[in-house]
Design a protein around this motif. Structure first.
Motif, PDB file in Angstrom:
ATOM      1  N   PHE A  72     -57.902 -14.767  34.054  1.00 35.78           N
ATOM      2  CA  PHE A  72     -59.294 -14.333  34.161  1.00 35.78           C
ATOM      3  C   PHE A  72     -60.242 -15.368  33.556  1.00 35.78           C
ATOM      4  O   PHE A  72     -61.269 -15.710  34.154  1.00 35.78           O
ATOM      5  CB  PHE A  72     -59.479 -12.988  33.461  1.00 35.78           C
ATOM      6  N   LEU A  73     -59.940 -15.875  32.382  1.00 37.45           N
ATOM      7  CA  LEU A  73     -60.841 -16.808  31.704  1.00 37.45           C
ATOM      8  C   LEU A  73     -60.938 -18.138  32.437  1.00 37.45           C
ATOM      9  O   LEU A  73     -61.903 -18.888  32.253  1.00 37.45           O
ATOM     10  CB  LEU A  73     -60.384 -17.033  30.264  1.00 37.45           C
ATOM     11  N   ASP A  74     -59.957 -18.422  33.276  1.00 38.43           N
ATOM     12  CA  ASP A  74     -59.990 -19.681  34.020  1.00 38.43           C
ATOM     13  C   ASP A  74     -61.166 -19.728  34.990  1.00 38.43           C
ATOM     14  O   ASP A  74     -61.642 -20.811  35.348  1.00 38.43           O
ATOM     15  CB  ASP A  74     -58.670 -19.857  34.780  1.00 38.43           C
ATOM     16  N   ARG A  75     -61.679 -18.567  35.385  1.00 39.94           N
ATOM     17  CA  ARG A  75     -62.817 -18.538  36.302  1.00 39.94           C
ATOM     18  C   ARG A  75     -64.090 -19.059  35.635  1.00 39.94           C
ATOM     19  O   ARG A  75     -65.058 -19.405  36.312  1.00 39.94           O
ATOM     20  CB  ARG A  75     -63.029 -17.134  36.857  1.00 39.94           C
ATOM     21  N   PHE A  76     -64.100 -19.126  34.293  1.00 42.97           N
ATOM     22  CA  PHE A  76     -65.240 -19.674  33.560  1.00 42.97           C
ATOM     23  C   PHE A  76     -65.036 -21.157  33.228  1.00 42.97           C
ATOM     24  O   PHE A  76     -65.889 -21.767  32.577  1.00 42.97           O
ATOM     25  CB  PHE A  76     -65.436 -18.929  32.236  1.00 42.97           C
ATOM     26  N   ASN A  77     -63.906 -21.722  33.647  1.00 43.58           N
ATOM     27  CA  ASN A  77     -63.530 -23.087  33.276  1.00 43.58           C
ATOM     28  C   ASN A  77     -63.403 -23.238  31.759  1.00 43.58           C
ATOM     29  O   ASN A  77     -63.684 -24.306  31.197  1.00 43.58           O
ATOM     30  CB  ASN A  77     -64.535 -24.111  33.813  1.00 43.58           C
ATOM     31  N   ILE A  78     -62.997 -22.158  31.109  1.00 44.06           N
ATOM     32  CA  ILE A  78     -62.784 -22.192  29.659  1.00 44.06           C
ATOM     33  C   ILE A  78     -61.511 -22.985  29.369  1.00 44.06           C
ATOM     34  O   ILE A  78     -60.503 -22.850  30.069  1.00 44.06           O
ATOM     35  CB  ILE A  78     -62.690 -20.760  29.104  1.00 44.06           C
ATOM     36  N   THR A  79     -61.559 -23.826  28.337  1.00 45.00           N
ATOM     37  CA  THR A  79     -60.417 -24.681  28.029  1.00 45.00           C
ATOM     38  C   THR A  79     -59.691 -24.271  26.748  1.00 45.00           C
ATOM     39  O   THR A  79     -58.583 -24.735  26.496  1.00 45.00           O
ATOM     40  CB  THR A  79     -60.859 -26.142  27.880  1.00 45.00           C
ATOM     41  N   SER A  80     -60.297 -23.436  25.920  1.00 46.55           N
ATOM     42  CA  SER A  80     -59.623 -22.968  24.708  1.00 46.55           C
ATOM     43  C   SER A  80     -60.287 -21.684  24.245  1.00 46.55           C
ATOM     44  O   SER A  80     -61.416 -21.365  24.630  1.00 46.55           O
ATOM     45  CB  SER A  80     -59.689 -24.024  23.595  1.00 46.55           C
ATOM     46  N   MET A  81     -59.600 -20.955  23.387  1.00 48.29           N
ATOM     47  CA  MET A  81     -60.106 -19.668  22.908  1.00 48.29           C
ATOM     48  C   MET A  81     -61.386 -19.824  22.094  1.00 48.29           C
ATOM     49  O   MET A  81     -62.154 -18.876  21.958  1.00 48.29           O
ATOM     50  CB  MET A  81     -59.047 -18.982  22.067  1.00 48.29           C
ATOM     51  N   LYS A 118     -67.298  -7.259  37.467  1.00 45.11           N
ATOM     52  CA  LYS A 118     -67.968  -6.475  36.421  1.00 45.11           C
ATOM     53  C   LYS A 118     -67.600  -6.989  35.032  1.00 45.11           C
ATOM     54  O   LYS A 118     -68.436  -7.036  34.133  1.00 45.11           O
ATOM     55  CB  LYS A 118     -67.602  -5.000  36.554  1.00 45.11           C
ATOM     56  N   ILE A 119     -66.340  -7.371  34.873  1.00 42.33           N
ATOM     57  CA  ILE A 119     -65.924  -7.924  33.571  1.00 42.33           C
ATOM     58  C   ILE A 119     -66.644  -9.243  33.322  1.00 42.33           C
ATOM     59  O   ILE A 119     -67.101  -9.522  32.208  1.00 42.33           O
ATOM     60  CB  ILE A 119     -64.395  -8.131  33.524  1.00 42.33           C
ATOM     61  N   GLU A 120     -66.774 -10.059  34.368  1.00 46.60           N
ATOM     62  CA  GLU A 120     -67.456 -11.347  34.213  1.00 46.60           C
ATOM     63  C   GLU A 120     -68.920 -11.132  33.843  1.00 46.60           C
ATOM     64  O   GLU A 120     -69.465 -11.813  32.967  1.00 46.60           O
ATOM     65  CB  GLU A 120     -67.358 -12.163  35.502  1.00 46.60           C
ATOM     66  N   SER A 121     -69.572 -10.174  34.503  1.00 49.69           N
ATOM     67  CA  SER A 121     -70.976  -9.878  34.186  1.00 49.69           C
ATOM     68  C   SER A 121     -71.114  -9.429  32.732  1.00 49.69           C
ATOM     69  O   SER A 121     -72.034  -9.838  32.020  1.00 49.69           O
ATOM     70  CB  SER A 121     -71.497  -8.796  35.131  1.00 49.69           C
ATOM     71  N   TRP A 122     -70.172  -8.564  32.296  1.00 53.40           N
ATOM     72  CA  TRP A 122     -70.182  -8.120  30.892  1.00 53.40           C
ATOM     73  C   TRP A 122     -70.023  -9.294  29.945  1.00 53.40           C
ATOM     74  O   TRP A 122     -70.700  -9.371  28.918  1.00 53.40           O
ATOM     75  CB  TRP A 122     -69.052  -7.117  30.660  1.00 53.40           C
ATOM     76  N   PHE A 123     -69.145 -10.229  30.287  1.00 50.11           N
ATOM     77  CA  PHE A 123     -68.905 -11.384  29.420  1.00 50.11           C
ATOM     78  C   PHE A 123     -70.191 -12.180  29.220  1.00 50.11           C
ATOM     79  O   PHE A 123     -70.566 -12.531  28.097  1.00 50.11           O
ATOM     80  CB  PHE A 123     -67.813 -12.274  30.017  1.00 50.11           C
ATOM     81  N   THR A 176     -75.319 -20.953  22.476  1.00 48.62           N
ATOM     82  CA  THR A 176     -75.022 -22.358  22.798  1.00 48.62           C
ATOM     83  C   THR A 176     -73.709 -22.473  23.558  1.00 48.62           C
ATOM     84  O   THR A 176     -73.606 -23.202  24.552  1.00 48.62           O
ATOM     85  CB  THR A 176     -74.963 -23.201  21.514  1.00 48.62           C
ATOM     86  N   THR A 177     -72.690 -21.745  23.111  1.00 47.76           N
ATOM     87  CA  THR A 177     -71.401 -21.771  23.799  1.00 47.76           C
ATOM     88  C   THR A 177     -71.553 -21.264  25.228  1.00 47.76           C
ATOM     89  O   THR A 177     -71.012 -21.847  26.173  1.00 47.76           O
ATOM     90  CB  THR A 177     -70.369 -20.915  23.046  1.00 47.76           C
ATOM     91  N   GLY A 178     -72.306 -20.169  25.389  1.00 52.34           N
ATOM     92  CA  GLY A 178     -72.533 -19.630  26.723  1.00 52.34           C
ATOM     93  C   GLY A 178     -73.294 -20.584  27.611  1.00 52.34           C
ATOM     94  O   GLY A 178     -73.004 -20.720  28.811  1.00 52.34           O
ATOM     95  N   PHE A 179     -74.287 -21.272  27.042  1.00 54.40           N
ATOM     96  CA  PHE A 179     -75.062 -22.257  27.804  1.00 54.40           C
ATOM     97  C   PHE A 179     -74.153 -23.365  28.318  1.00 54.40           C
ATOM     98  O   PHE A 179     -74.236 -23.770  29.482  1.00 54.40           O
ATOM     99  CB  PHE A 179     -76.165 -22.826  26.914  1.00 54.40           C
ATOM    100  N   ASP A 180     -73.264 -23.863  27.456  1.00 52.67           N
ATOM    101  CA  ASP A 180     -72.340 -24.926  27.868  1.00 52.67           C
ATOM    102  C   ASP A 180     -71.419 -24.450  28.986  1.00 52.67           C
ATOM    103  O   ASP A 180     -71.155 -25.179  29.950  1.00 52.67           O
ATOM    104  CB  ASP A 180     -71.507 -25.394  26.672  1.00 52.67           C
ATOM    105  N   LEU A 181     -70.924 -23.203  28.855  1.00 56.55           N
ATOM    106  CA  LEU A 181     -70.052 -22.661  29.898  1.00 56.55           C
ATOM    107  C   LEU A 181     -70.803 -22.486  31.210  1.00 56.55           C
ATOM    108  O   LEU A 181     -70.258 -22.728  32.292  1.00 56.55           O
ATOM    109  CB  LEU A 181     -69.475 -21.318  29.445  1.00 56.55           C
ATOM    110  N   LEU A 182     -72.051 -22.058  31.110  1.00 55.05           N
ATOM    111  CA  LEU A 182     -72.859 -21.840  32.311  1.00 55.05           C
ATOM    112  C   LEU A 182     -73.093 -23.157  33.056  1.00 55.05           C
ATOM    113  O   LEU A 182     -72.968 -23.231  34.285  1.00 55.05           O
ATOM    114  CB  LEU A 182     -74.189 -21.205  31.910  1.00 55.05           C
ATOM    115  N   VAL A 237     -75.809 -15.907  36.711  1.00 53.81           N
ATOM    116  CA  VAL A 237     -74.712 -15.066  36.221  1.00 53.81           C
ATOM    117  C   VAL A 237     -75.168 -13.650  35.907  1.00 53.81           C
ATOM    118  O   VAL A 237     -74.350 -12.765  35.674  1.00 53.81           O
ATOM    119  CB  VAL A 237     -74.071 -15.702  34.960  1.00 53.81           C
ATOM    120  N   MET A 238     -76.485 -13.428  35.882  1.00 53.81           N
ATOM    121  CA  MET A 238     -77.020 -12.087  35.625  1.00 53.81           C
ATOM    122  C   MET A 238     -78.130 -11.789  36.626  1.00 53.81           C
ATOM    123  O   MET A 238     -79.297 -11.673  36.265  1.00 53.81           O
ATOM    124  CB  MET A 238     -77.564 -11.997  34.194  1.00 53.81           C
ATOM    125  N   PRO A 239     -77.793 -11.692  37.911  1.00 53.80           N
ATOM    126  CA  PRO A 239     -78.832 -11.467  38.936  1.00 53.80           C
ATOM    127  C   PRO A 239     -79.523 -10.124  38.771  1.00 53.80           C
ATOM    128  O   PRO A 239     -78.968  -9.200  38.218  1.00 53.80           O
ATOM    129  CB  PRO A 239     -78.031 -11.548  40.239  1.00 53.80           C
TER     130      PRO A 239
END
Length: 537
Positions: free
Chosen positions: A320-329, A355-360, A416-422, A535-537
């Motif tokens: 699931f987290l791979d859809r955000f291109n997350i590389t570590s916890m 829905k989980i992605e929107s919540w994240f 900041t972390t969310g901005f980088d992921l976005l 990500v939040m339409p």
């Protein structure tokens, strides 16, 4: 400098702070005592003072060891040692850490295990009684400079270098004195050597022993006490719980660490894994409840089925987290988010990935989980176990769409972390050449200088606002800085257009529309809204 106390001199804890009000037999009043260092060393030699295997391995550096010795040499306190009195019949431990400690003697049936202070006592026993165990314990005292040094850092061993393991060996120390007495300045050096000898012989260590305590009591002590230095955590105690079964928690954690390398779960902490194990075992994540893992670990199958369920949920979580291109916890901002995601995967609740992605995204940018207690996670797990995920995915805090135009970049913060992921999710391209740019390798440039960002009230704002930062490759970054000296943002857009012919698509990859007549702050607000709408339409 040597001599700085390694451990704070304030009391580790006071007797009055430890109270147990549940149904168990109360713990006896802790027994504080001051013991001479040589007595402590003899206890270790007789194996009546031991390090249980659930304790961490030796992690101190050479500097830590030298500073500890320096503290004693100056007469500084090094902090108390906390022990737990047990008998062989208690059957809590399947083994004990050795090196530099000796192997446990089976004939010793009553002893104390070290709960807090293992690093310090390992250093002292290694340096003073068993320096052959590891080069980190081979330490010499220079009576000329009054400094401690490791053997490996000395060009040669001179007569004025006192091996620390001679201080509690009378014959060897006489040999040291004999060598020093042959030196021309022996009248000055011999008193220094004797002073070192006396200081270590006379040094006392405060030891506080817990008696009539079961493992749950000991966990509770550490839950309530803030210990300095390198304190134990609930992870260490859960290791103790599982040593009695065929299930080896430490090996399981090592397997997980290897399994999830180079995945979004890289960097899983042991504390997180302990909580995941508690969840799959039907327990809360409170440390007082986690100790109930002991009962489960004593079953014939141990915790095998819980570990299988844990692995399955973690595998789903990684996908699931791979859809955000997350590389570590570390890139999942809150520990609570990680636990809730694990719970969603474990309980297999009926909710779409969208829905989980929107919540994240919403919970990240709303900073929804800041300062929430462990009880919130426990309640959420109960709801998910009943199939009710709606309360878990509810985000109550508002999100302003100019968020990135009002928040400066602060490494480690959720926004900041969310901005980088976005940005990473948007597959950004460098704003001059249009080449793909990685958020790992890219360099930050600014859209507007401080003077250009002057607010309506006449005060300049921070140029480090998230919406004011853009990603550039190394080549573009140098050219961007040069052009900015005499160009507007619109000019920079035109440079990109002239060289690539697709400036609109390139700039839009970072949430920027073609600049027009809007003010700098308006453009930053527009960019913030553009990115958040993705990500939040």
């Amino acid at each position: 400098m040597l001599g700085t106390p390694v451990i704070s001199s304030r009391p580790r804890w006071s007797v009055s702070r430890i109270k147990f009000t549940d149904w168990r037999t109360p713990v006896d009043n802790p027994e504080p005592r001051a013991q001479y260092l040589n007595v402590v060393l003899r206890q270790i030699e007789r194996t009546s003072l031991r390090i249980p295997r659930f304790q961490r391995h030796f992690v101190w550096t050479e500097r830590d060891v030298l500073e500890l010795l320096g503290s004693i040499q100056k007469g500084y306190p090094i902090g108390s040692v906390l022990t737990w009195k047990v008998d062989v019949s208690d059957d809590y431990f399947a083994g004990y850490r050795e090196i530099p400690f000796p192997a446990a003697e089976d004939s010793v049936t009553s002893f104390e295990v070290i709960l807090d202070g293992a690093q310090r006592l390992s250093s002292l026993f290694g340096c003073l009684r068993n320096s052959a165990a590891d080069p980190i314990y081979e330490v010499y005292y220079d009576v000329h400079s009054k400094d401690f040094s490791h053997k490996s850092s000395l060009r040669s061993i001179e007569p004025w270098h006192i091996p620390m393991d001679s201080l509690f060996d009378s014959r060897r120390f006489l040999e040291v004195q004999s060598r020093i007495s042959d030196l021309d300045d022996s009248d000055e050096l011999l008193p220094r050597a004797l002073e070192l000898y006396s200081t270590f012989q006379d040094y006392q260590i405060p030891i506080i022993a817990l008696s009539n305590a079961v493992l749950e009591d000991v966990v509770e002590v550490f839950r309530r006490v803030n210990s300095s230095g390198t304190p134990l955590s609930s992870v260490d105690f859960v290791r103790a719980l599982t040593w009695r079964s065929s299930f080896d928690l430490e090996e399981t954690f090592e397997e997980f660490a290897e399994r999830y390398q180079a995945t979004p779960l890289e960097g899983l902490t042991e504390d997180f894994l302990i909580r995941c194990l508690a969840i799959t075992s039907g327990l809360s994540i409170d440390s007082r409840d986690i100790v109930q893992l002991k009962k489960l670990s004593n079953r014939a199958q141990g915790l095998a089925s819980e570990v299988v369920a844990m692995r399955s949920a973690l595998d789903k979580m990684a996908v699931f987290l791979d859809r955000f291109n997350i590389t570590s916890m570390r890139e999942v901002p809150y520990e609570i988010q990680r636990l809730l995601l694990f719970g969603i995967m474990h309980f297999d609740v009926n909710v779409s990935a969208e829905k989980i992605e929107s919540w994240f995204w919403r919970s990240t940018f709303a900073e929804e989980h800041q300062s929430k207690p462990e009880s919130y996670v426990t309640r959420s797990m109960r709801e998910m176990q009943k199939g009710n995920v709606a309360p878990v995915l509810e985000v109550r805090k508002p999100i302003e769409f100019d968020l990135f135009a009002s928040r400066p970049r602060r490494v480690g913060s959720a926004v900041t972390t969310g901005f980088d992921l976005l940005l990473r999710k948007s597959h950004p391209r460098s704003l001059l050449s249009g080449k793909p740019v990685s958020s790992f390798e890219g360099m930050h440039g600014i859209l507007f200088s401080r003077s250009m960002l002057e607010r309506e009230d006449g005060h300049a704002t921070n140029t480090g606002l998230l919406a004011n930062l853009v990603l550039l490759n190394a080549e573009d970054a140098a050219e961007w800085r040069r052009l900015q000296e005499f160009s507007t943002v619109a000019d920079l857009f035109n440079v990109c257009q002239d060289s690539t012919g697709e400036a609109e698509a390139i700039w839009l990859s970072q949430g920027l529309r073609k600049p027009s007549d809007e003010s700098p702050m308006d453009l930053l607000r527009q960019r913030s809204e553009e990115l958040l709408n993705r990500v939040m339409p």
